[in-house]
Design an enzyme around this catalytic site. Structure first.
Site, PDB file in Angstrom:
ATOM      1  N   LYS A 274       0.829  -1.202   0.000  1.00 12.75           N
ATOM      2  CA  LYS A 274       0.000   0.000   0.000  1.00 12.75           C
ATOM      3  C   LYS A 274       0.866   1.256   0.000  1.00 12.75           C
ATOM      4  CE  LYS A 274      -3.809  -2.352   2.269  1.00 12.75           C
ATOM      5  NZ  LYS A 274      -4.393  -2.767   3.563  1.00 12.75           N
TER       6      LYS A 274
ATOM      7  N   GLN B 199      -5.101  -1.804   9.457  1.00 11.55           N
ATOM      8  CA  GLN B 199      -4.882  -3.101   8.842  1.00 11.55           C
ATOM      9  C   GLN B 199      -5.468  -4.217   9.710  1.00 11.55           C
ATOM     10  OE1 GLN B 199      -3.480  -3.759   5.755  1.00 11.55           O
ATOM     11  NE2 GLN B 199      -4.181  -5.826   6.162  1.00 11.55           N
TER      12      GLN B 199
ATOM     13  N   ASP C 121     -11.101   2.173   3.645  1.00 14.44           N
ATOM     14  CA  ASP C 121     -11.361   0.738   3.506  1.00 14.44           C
ATOM     15  C   ASP C 121     -12.832   0.452   3.228  1.00 14.44           C
ATOM     16  OD1 ASP C 121      -9.562  -1.302   3.335  1.00 14.44           O
ATOM     17  OD2 ASP C 121      -9.210  -1.482   5.486  1.00 14.44           O
TER      18      ASP C 121
END
Length: 226
Positions: free
Chosen positions: A52, A96, A119
């Site tokens: 990322k 995460q 997200d």
């Protein structure tokens, strides 16, 4: 006849387009900033976060990685998220997953400002998406639909997704539900395997750190890095 989908080519095309959009924002004095929080040393999570960060760098997005130890309390993580929610320089927040056992992931997801929920896990983000309102989109389902648009001959969706679309859901919402179901199944399988390794007589705790890291990187290269 089977059709080969070149995901890497599609990803490169999208990155090029995004780099142009980021450059236009920069000319207006705006540099998008993503902050990724990772808790613990899970090898797969470390790999995902590295990629990322790399993707952000390629398109000109400013990114920051915040690492927190495995024994981080839920309260400490929520405080970090609240600080980023209040920070006007932070445009996107990504925590995460998976998180250590002492932290409830849904509580963490709910704590992220929906305006920074890149997200697309927050309930308000999901609701806006299902209503067709402007919002962040979940990357995996959106990526799959983008591949289907790039390759008109591959319009077949997974049966579970097709059933939900037939029942009235948008393709994106159906893909999101399918992705979440798969994620839950994978996490449950991982937890079960970890418990088995810990309780097996004479077990040394499974693979060592390097072997686990190599396995995850091989899997990522084979199935995810497009």
């Amino acid at each position: 006849m089977a059709q080969r989908i070149d995901g890497k080519a599609v990803a490169a095309k999208l990155r090029q387009q995004m780099a142009g959009e980021v450059q236009e924002l920069a000319r207006q004095g705006v540099v998008p900033r993503l902050v990724v929080i990772i808790v613990g040393e899970d090898p797969a999570s470390q790999l995902y976060v590295r990629n990322k960060m790399k993707a952000c760098q390629e398109v000109g997005i400013d990114s920051q990685r915040i690492e927190m130890p495995e024994d981080t309390t839920q309260e400490a993580l929520l405080e970090q998220i609240d600080r980023l929610n209040q920070d006007p320089e932070t445009d996107g927040i990504l925590v995460q997953l998976p998180l250590p056992r002492q932290i409830d992931p849904q509580t963490v997801i709910d704590a992220i400002d929906p305006e920074k929920d890149v997200d697309a896990f927050h309930p308000l983000t999901v609701g806006r998406m299902e209503q067709g309102q402007p919002t962040f989109l979940p990357c995996t389902p959106a990526g799959i639909l983008e591949l289907l648009r790039e390759y008109p001959g591959t319009k077949e969706l997974p049966p579970e997704v097709a059933q939900r679309v037939a029942a009235g859901e948008t393709p994106l919402a159906a893909m999101r539900a399918f992705e979440l179901a798969q994620m839950r199944a994978q996490l449950a399988a991982k937890d079960a395997a970890q418990k088995n390794r810990q309780t097996a007589p004479g077990s040394a705790g499974g693979l060592g750190g390097k072997e686990r890291k190599d396995d995850f990187e091989a899997g990522f290269d084979a199935g995810f890095d497009f």
